[in-house]
Scaffold this motif. Structure first.
Motif, PDB file in Angstrom:
ATOM      1  N   TRP A   1     111.807 -73.244   8.308  1.00 41.44           N
ATOM      2  CA  TRP A   1     111.014 -73.580   7.131  1.00 41.44           C
ATOM      3  C   TRP A   1     111.887 -74.335   6.126  1.00 41.44           C
ATOM      4  CZ3 TRP A   1     107.885 -68.478   5.854  1.00 41.44           C
ATOM      5  CH2 TRP A   1     107.094 -68.151   6.963  1.00 41.44           C
ATOM      6  N   THR A   2     111.274 -75.167   5.303  1.00 43.38           N
ATOM      7  CA  THR A   2     112.017 -75.939   4.305  1.00 43.38           C
ATOM      8  C   THR A   2     111.884 -75.287   2.935  1.00 43.38           C
ATOM      9  OG1 THR A   2     110.101 -77.393   3.967  1.00 43.38           O
ATOM     10  CG2 THR A   2     111.768 -78.107   5.544  1.00 43.38           C
ATOM     11  N   VAL A   3     112.946 -75.378   2.149  1.00 48.43           N
ATOM     12  CA  VAL A   3     113.015 -74.735   0.839  1.00 48.43           C
ATOM     13  C   VAL A   3     112.863 -75.790  -0.246  1.00 48.43           C
ATOM     14  CG1 VAL A   3     114.365 -73.226  -0.663  1.00 48.43           C
ATOM     15  CG2 VAL A   3     114.596 -73.040   1.828  1.00 48.43           C
TER      16      VAL A   3
ATOM     17  N   LYS B   1     116.333 -78.756   2.144  1.00 50.39           N
ATOM     18  CA  LYS B   1     117.153 -77.970   3.061  1.00 50.39           C
ATOM     19  C   LYS B   1     116.284 -77.022   3.887  1.00 50.39           C
ATOM     20  CE  LYS B   1     121.818 -78.077   1.608  1.00 50.39           C
ATOM     21  NZ  LYS B   1     122.920 -77.675   2.452  1.00 50.39           N
ATOM     22  N   LEU B   2     116.800 -76.698   5.078  1.00 57.27           N
ATOM     23  CA  LEU B   2     116.151 -75.693   5.909  1.00 57.27           C
ATOM     24  C   LEU B   2     116.548 -74.301   5.445  1.00 57.27           C
ATOM     25  CD1 LEU B   2     116.666 -77.260   9.435  1.00 57.27           C
ATOM     26  CD2 LEU B   2     114.585 -77.235   8.083  1.00 57.27           C
TER      27      LEU B   2
ATOM     28  N   TYR C   1     109.878 -72.203  -3.419  1.00 60.24           N
ATOM     29  CA  TYR C   1     108.753 -71.972  -2.522  1.00 60.24           C
ATOM     30  C   TYR C   1     109.064 -72.608  -1.179  1.00 60.24           C
ATOM     31  CZ  TYR C   1     107.252 -76.760  -3.740  1.00 60.24           C
ATOM     32  OH  TYR C   1     107.188 -78.116  -3.939  1.00 60.24           O
ATOM     33  N   LEU C   2     108.329 -72.223  -0.174  1.00 59.79           N
ATOM     34  CA  LEU C   2     108.642 -72.582   1.212  1.00 59.79           C
ATOM     35  C   LEU C   2     107.533 -73.405   1.825  1.00 59.79           C
ATOM     36  CD1 LEU C   2     109.842 -69.018   2.125  1.00 59.79           C
ATOM     37  CD2 LEU C   2     111.341 -70.992   1.912  1.00 59.79           C
TER      38      LEU C   2
ATOM     39  N   THR D   1     120.161 -80.615   8.015  1.00 61.45           N
ATOM     40  CA  THR D   1     118.825 -81.202   7.954  1.00 61.45           C
ATOM     41  C   THR D   1     118.308 -81.520   9.342  1.00 61.45           C
ATOM     42  OG1 THR D   1     119.365 -82.194   5.839  1.00 61.45           O
ATOM     43  CG2 THR D   1     117.423 -83.039   6.958  1.00 61.45           C
ATOM     44  N   LEU D   2     117.076 -81.151   9.624  1.00 57.52           N
ATOM     45  CA  LEU D   2     116.442 -81.477  10.889  1.00 57.52           C
ATOM     46  C   LEU D   2     115.671 -82.773  10.739  1.00 57.52           C
ATOM     47  CD1 LEU D   2     115.070 -78.039  12.078  1.00 57.52           C
ATOM     48  CD2 LEU D   2     116.903 -79.341  13.083  1.00 57.52           C
ATOM     49  N   VAL D   3     115.867 -83.703  11.663  1.00 60.91           N
ATOM     50  CA  VAL D   3     115.110 -84.945  11.687  1.00 60.91           C
ATOM     51  C   VAL D   3     114.197 -84.890  12.884  1.00 60.91           C
ATOM     52  CG1 VAL D   3     115.239 -87.445  11.791  1.00 60.91           C
ATOM     53  CG2 VAL D   3     117.024 -86.158  10.604  1.00 60.91           C
ATOM     54  N   HIS D   4     112.919 -85.038  12.672  1.00 63.84           N
ATOM     55  CA  HIS D   4     111.934 -84.859  13.736  1.00 63.84           C
ATOM     56  C   HIS D   4     112.097 -85.905  14.823  1.00 63.84           C
ATOM     57  CE1 HIS D   4     108.318 -83.857  15.759  1.00 63.84           C
ATOM     58  NE2 HIS D   4     107.724 -84.986  15.453  1.00 63.84           N
TER      59      HIS D   4
END
Length: 698
Positions: free
Chosen positions: A72-74, A109-110, A129-130, A275-278
């Motif tokens: 999840w991203t913050v 950030k994750l 929040y997420l 960081t995740l890049v899709h």
């Protein structure tokens, strides 16, 4: 909610569960709070006091231990300097880190890349929040539901969409493919799945951050999650990951592939590991998914599994079968394990629940990965699907879904009269050919074909009955069936009053059942028929087998003896009413005492599919499926032709006995439901009074 004093059942289930997840307020707590609100209003009004606001009764912060997944991203909320002063040192550092990162990269950030405890502290304070990102290439897993709050379905568009996705989703279909099957905008499907993941009803199949990108504080959390998921006994062993080198592509890695937490996400990691890049290309071709067998059941089965207190862990699976509408092959090992814990020491009505659970286990073991089936349909996985959930889909979507995922459909028998049974040409269906086969019309049809059956009266809605035909007066009990409801047995003395009441809201079928109060015995004959059973020589059975193809489909024929006193009922001395065919199956040790005088037996019913109410009958039908090789391609081709012939003949019979014409052109090859391209008009209701006198229809 409290201001308007709404009852808990007036909210959507996902709203109710969100309250439980964030604030720990379930149904009972909500009722207590609502009563407290009413009391405070009454006291304040009586003594003219200033009433406390309803908000004061609610928790100020979310409960501890709210589930947050590492992927999840913050995002930072709007906070002031005064808010920052209330934070701990670790929380202040995390806030600075999140704000600085967003200013530099315009990204987020994750959750797994930051301190777990500090993140929870900020989340409970409302300072962050997420977001739950779901991408088009993601694949989703729905494990057995735990803590699901069952609530009344209100018919909201988004709620309907959620249930459609529940029954359609599987871990081999990407989000984009699912949206195409459902013919729904991809963003809507992503939003719905995001909600499911947030509520912990679903999980991403590939999502984990590599060890170098995971914050140290998450290590203990992941170990606890692995233990919890291991306790579910769910087999995720078909997950295949790709090694970095081309030589090992497609090879299973037991140490890494069996756990969700060790799966590689369809994403790439930046150099800083945060960081995740899709990336849609990774893992999209890693699974060679084959079609399965679908076993169709109705809500009656889930009610039995939930009501019987059969096994501590079985209720979660039963809730999943009811709410999700499907139990996939991946969770079947856990389901079988729970079914094996079901004992046999039950009495009275509870015995039905135990019998269904035990027989269901044997049926699942027979159908799932059976290498004895023909090569084309052998070793297939098994999904259990609730008919009502499929009927909630548009007919065209339902057809596409079944054709995409399943090789063959097999129905539970009998299905409840309260639902419209599923019919299918592709994939082929071992069950009712069309919904009319599960209706009252089919009973009259087979009575008409064989000139055998109990005296039967079919009355259209709104009819007025002053007296019953004379033949009914010679019977102590009759079976009455309201349209769309399951039958019940009533004393003939009370029949007329009940009949008038039922006719005010539905059509009704009345049949003679037993001449004495303790009499009335049902005998079930499995088909394809066997020459070893002498009752297959009964004229009605022979006539039915000649006019309806019973060689390419499975099921059972029910014969009724209105004069014979059942040994089981007689020895108990209890004249319990028999609620349905399921509740009055003949015990195996009584068959040898049955009289073989064919004149006392009449045709009563014919059901297609695999029954679960009696283990002996279930085993006979499963053995016939195997011995007659009903699942080979040649037999299935014959089944398609015989189902079409039966459908056309039945629709012609219905049309000839009512005032509204019915076209048989709608039963076309490849159609999911009759008139599948048109709105579902349901099974035609009777418009005439029809009376079967035991030989012919008047």
């Amino acid at each position: 909610m409290f201001v308007r004093i709404k009852v808990n059942s007036s909210f959507f289930y996902y709203v109710v569960y969100t309250g439980l997840r964030l604030m720990g307020i379930g149904r009972n707590q909500y009722i207590d709070l609502m009563n407290a609100t009413k009391s405070s209003r009454g006291v304040a009004k009586l003594f003219q006091l200033k009433r406390k606001p309803e908000k004061a009764l609610l928790p100020l912060t979310p409960i501890e231990g709210v589930v947050i997944e590492p992927w999840w991203t913050v995002k930072v909320s709007f906070i002031s300097e005064e808010d920052v002063r209330t934070c701990k040192t670790e929380e202040k550092l995390l806030l600075d880190e999140l704000i600085a990162y967003h200013d530099e990269t315009k990204g987020f950030k994750l959750a797994g890349s930051v301190d777990y405890i500090a993140l929870h502290g900020l989340y409970r304070k409302g300072f962050v929040y997420l977001d739950v990102p779901v991408y088009e290439s993601d694949r989703i897993i729905v494990p057995p539901l735990e803590g699901f709050v069952m609530n009344r379905v209100l018919g909201d568009y988004f709620e309907t969409l959620l249930y459609k996705i529940f029954v359609s989703i599987d871990e081999h279909t990407s989000v984009k493919e699912l949206a195409n099957v459902l013919e729904i905008d991809t963003h809507l499907v992503q939003n719905a799945i995001s909600l499911y993941c947030r509520l912990n009803f679903a999980k991403k199949k590939y999502w984990d951050i590599p060890p170098e990108g995971l914050h140290d504080s998450w290590n203990n959390i992941n170990l606890e999650k692995k233990k919890e998921e291991g306790d579910l006994l769910i087999d995720w062993g078909d997950i295949v990951v790709q090694d970095t080198d081309n030589e090992s592509q497609g090879r299973e890695t037991p140490n890494d592939a069996l756990s969700i937490d060790n799966c590689i996400s369809p994403s790439t990691i930046d150099n800083d590991g945060t960081t995740l890049v899709h990336s849609a290309s990774q893992m999209s071709q890693s699974i060679n998914h084959s079609k399965r067998i679908a076993f169709l059941f109705d809500s009656t089965l889930t009610a039995f599994l939930m009501m019987g207190n059969l096994s501590p862990g079985l209720k979660n699976h039963a809730v999943t079968m009811f709410e999700v509408g499907k139990l996939s092959d991946e969770t079947m090992d856990s389901f079988i394990t729970e079914l094996e814990k079901v004992g046999s020491d039950a009495e009275g009505e509870a015995q039905r629940y135990f019998d269904h659970a035990v027989t269901l286990r044997e049926t699942v073991l027979f159908l799932r990965h059976n290498s004895n089936f023909s090569p084309s349909n052998g070793n297939l996985g098994l999904d259990l699907i609730r008919c009502e959930s499929l009927l909630g889909l548009d007919p065209q979507v339902c057809r596409k879904l079944l054709n995409k995922n399943y090789e063959i459909l097999i129905s539970m028998a009998p299905l409840s009269n309260e639902i419209r049974s599923i019919s299918s040409c592709v994939p082929q269906h071992l069950g009712p050919a069309i919904p009319e086969v599960s209706s009252m019309w089919f009973k009259l049809y087979i009575y008409h074909l064989t000139q055998s059956g109990p005296a039967t009266l079919l009355l259209p809605k709104g009819s007025k009955v002053r007296k019953l035909p004379p033949i009914f007066q010679s019977y102590e009990r009759c079976q009455i069936t309201s349209w769309g409801h399951d039958p019940s047995i009533l004393p003939t003395s009370n029949l007329l009053w009940t009949l008038q009441d039922c006719l005010s809201h539905s059509a009704v079928m009345v049949q003679t059942y037993s001449r004495a109060f303790h009499a009335g015995t049902l005998l079930h004959l499995s088909f394809p028929l066997s020459d070893d059973d002498p009752m297959t020589s009964h004229p009605a059975v022979k006539s039915l087998s000649e006019k309806v193809d019973l060689t390419t489909v499975c099921g059972y024929i029910t014969l009724l003896n209105s004069s014979h006193i059942s040994p089981k009922l007689h020895s108990d001395g209890i004249g319990e009413e028999i609620q349905s065919d399921q509740a009055n199956s003949l015990q195996p040790d009584n068959t040898k005492n049955m009289p073989t005088d064919f004149d006392n037996w009449v045709l009563f019913d014919c059901c297609f599919g695999i029954p679960l109410f009696e283990s002996k009958l279930n085993k006979e039908i499963c053995d016939r499926i195997l011995s007659q090789d009903l699942l080979n391609s040649s037999s299935l081709s014959k089944l398609l032709r015989s189902n079409r012939r039966l459908s056309l003949d039945l629709l012609e019979f219905v049309s000839s006995h009512q005032d509204l014409a019915i076209s048989g052109d709608s039963v076309a090859e490849g159609s999911m439901l009759p008139n599948s391209s048109k709105p579902d008009q349901g099974i035609p209701l009777p418009t005439r009074l029809l009376y079967f006198n035991g030989k012919s229809i008047e």
